[in-house]
Design an enzyme around this catalytic site. Structure first.
Site, short mmCIF file in Angstrom:
data_model
loop_
_atom_site.label_atom_id
_atom_site.label_comp_id
_atom_site.label_asym_id
_atom_site.label_seq_id
_atom_site.Cartn_x
_atom_site.Cartn_y
_atom_site.Cartn_z
N THR A 104 0.85 -1.19 0.00
CA THR A 104 0.00 0.00 0.00
C THR A 104 0.88 1.24 0.00
O THR A 104 1.92 1.27 0.67
CB THR A 104 -0.95 0.00 1.22
OG1 THR A 104 -1.77 1.18 1.18
CG2 THR A 104 -0.19 -0.03 2.53
N HIS A 151 2.63 -11.62 14.17
CA HIS A 151 3.70 -12.13 15.03
C HIS A 151 3.46 -13.58 15.43
O HIS A 151 4.36 -14.23 16.01
CB HIS A 151 3.80 -11.26 16.28
CG HIS A 151 5.18 -11.15 16.84
ND1 HIS A 151 6.19 -12.05 16.55
CD2 HIS A 151 5.74 -10.25 17.70
CE1 HIS A 151 7.30 -11.71 17.19
NE2 HIS A 151 7.05 -10.62 17.90
#
Length: 409
Positions: free
Chosen positions: A328, A380
């Site tokens: 993006t 994560h």
């Protein structure tokens, strides 16, 4: 009589919203004519007439939710275009008033009859893209007027802009007496909101940052942009460089090109890169398929084509699904730094930002260089912090050394 049913709208999409009827009851329709527009979570679709005839009735109104296979209208194959009846419209509210004022009633009846026999205005919006019709409806202007103000969608930085008009919103005074506006979110905006919240609730999302010296890329573009444009018919932008760098980094760190399914990691050995595009109806992420096998020109052409179709509302569901990683670029709107949100079920997204001249140390000397902050948000749960940092460093190194991108094909 032929029933008009909601068509199949793509994998996982089972319902939509009637955003606009393109034909009115009594209108003649031909097989293949668009008679209604549906808004779904991802794209706008048009419901086509499968037979010719007259639209006899509609079962749903604008704003109603419909499901796949549901009957929303009926077409009379043997009917002819009917002249709208004026009996109901011209019927006076008070019969007594009609008796007392016959002259006024006669005048009303005459005017209504004349209007009923006048030809119906030609719809200028039937051939316009769904997104343009929707924006015109929301702005309260005609499609023709809106199209005169639309900036060419081929330029990545442009936005569709409508002339000032009365918005289709409800204005009211709040408890404090100050003016407020109540605007209903579109189905797509509701879906975007839901998916973003889900991404934050389901993923252990973390963002790491780095900065890139854009000097080398800007020099390459300056030297080659005219030759590139003449040869391939498309501009040489930053996105092709970053897409190549991302593919190279994903090959080194494959867990960023994966997704979680239950207790398994699905490592993907193909590189379908999503490119976020801002449209008038919200952010969409069309996918550049097999980006690792495309040349710089191929990537630029594909991104330009996808962005143009996104702003015209012509993307297909296939073009919006199945990406493995997303890029993006908030820099085109002036963003200096941000923390992009994951495009679930993907586990990584790269954020590009504005290029600003900043003083940096180069070989012990202070120099002014064009610098860009880049950000990597990652899940994560399967991507370790050290892995994410090294991934972003790999992107940085390849972008700062464009010749290394040649090794990526």
């Amino acid at each position: 009589m032929a029933e008009v049913r909601v068509p199949e709208m793509g994998e996982s999409i089972v319902e939509g919203t009637i955003s606009q009827w393109l034909k009115n009851v009594g209108d003649t329709v031909n097989a293949g004519d668009a008679i209604a527009e549906l808004e779904t979570d991802k794209v706008n679709l048009e419901v086509m007439a499968e037979v010719s005839g007259v639209l006899a009735s509609v079962n749903k109104q604008n704003g109603d939710t419909v499901t796949v296979g549901e009957v929303i209208a009926v077409i009379d194959e043997n009917g002819s275009a009917a002249i709208p009846s004026t009996q109901t419209a011209a019927k006076p509210a008070e019969p007594a008033a009609q008796a007392v004022q016959p002259a006024a009633s006669t005048a009303t009846s005459t005017n209504t009859s004349t209007a009923a026999h006048s030809p119906a205005p030609q719809r200028e919006d039937v051939n316009a893209p769904p997104s343009i019709r929707k924006l015109a409806r929301e702005k309260g202007v005609s499609v023709a007027e809106l199209q005169k103000t639309v900036v060419s969608a081929s330029a990545p930085q442009t936005q569709t802009k409508a002339p000032d008009a009365q918005p289709s919103t409800t204005s009211s005074a709040s408890v404090s007496g100050k003016p407020e506006e109540r605007v209903r979110m579109s189905r797509r905006r509701q879906t975007i909101a839901k998916r973003l919240v889900e991404a934050q609730h389901t993923a252990a999302m973390l963002t790491t940052f780095n900065e890139v010296d854009m000097t080398a890329i800007m020099n390459v573009r300056k030297r080659r942009k005219d030759e590139f444009k003449d040869k391939f018919g498309v501009g040489l932008g930053f996105m092709s460089f970053f897409t190549k760098a991302v593919v190279g980094a994903l090959k080194q760190f494959p867990r960023l090109n994966a997704e979680i399914q239950g207790e398994d990691m699905i490592l993907k050995h193909y590189y379908d890169i999503g490119v976020a595009v801002s449209t008038g109806e919200g952010l969409v992420v069309p996918v550049v398929r097999n980006a690792d096998k495309l040349t710089f020109a191929g990537i630029e052409k594909e991104i330009a084509s996808l962005a143009a179709r996104a702003r015209e509302g012509k993307l297909t569901l296939a073009e919006l699904s199945g990406g493995t990683f997303t890029i993006t670029n908030g820099g085109i709107f002036g963003s200096l730094m941000s923390t992009p949100i994951l495009n679930a079920p993907q586990v990584g997204i790269l954020g590009m930002h504005g290029i600003k001249d900043r003083p940096i140390a180069v070989n012990g000397q202070v120099e002014i260089r064009p610098m860009m902050y880049i950000a990597l948000s990652y899940d994560h749960r399967i991507v370790d912090g050290s892995e994410a940092v090294r991934f972003l460093a790999a992107v940085k190194n390849m972008v700062e050394d464009p010749e290394s991108l040649l090794l990526e094909g």
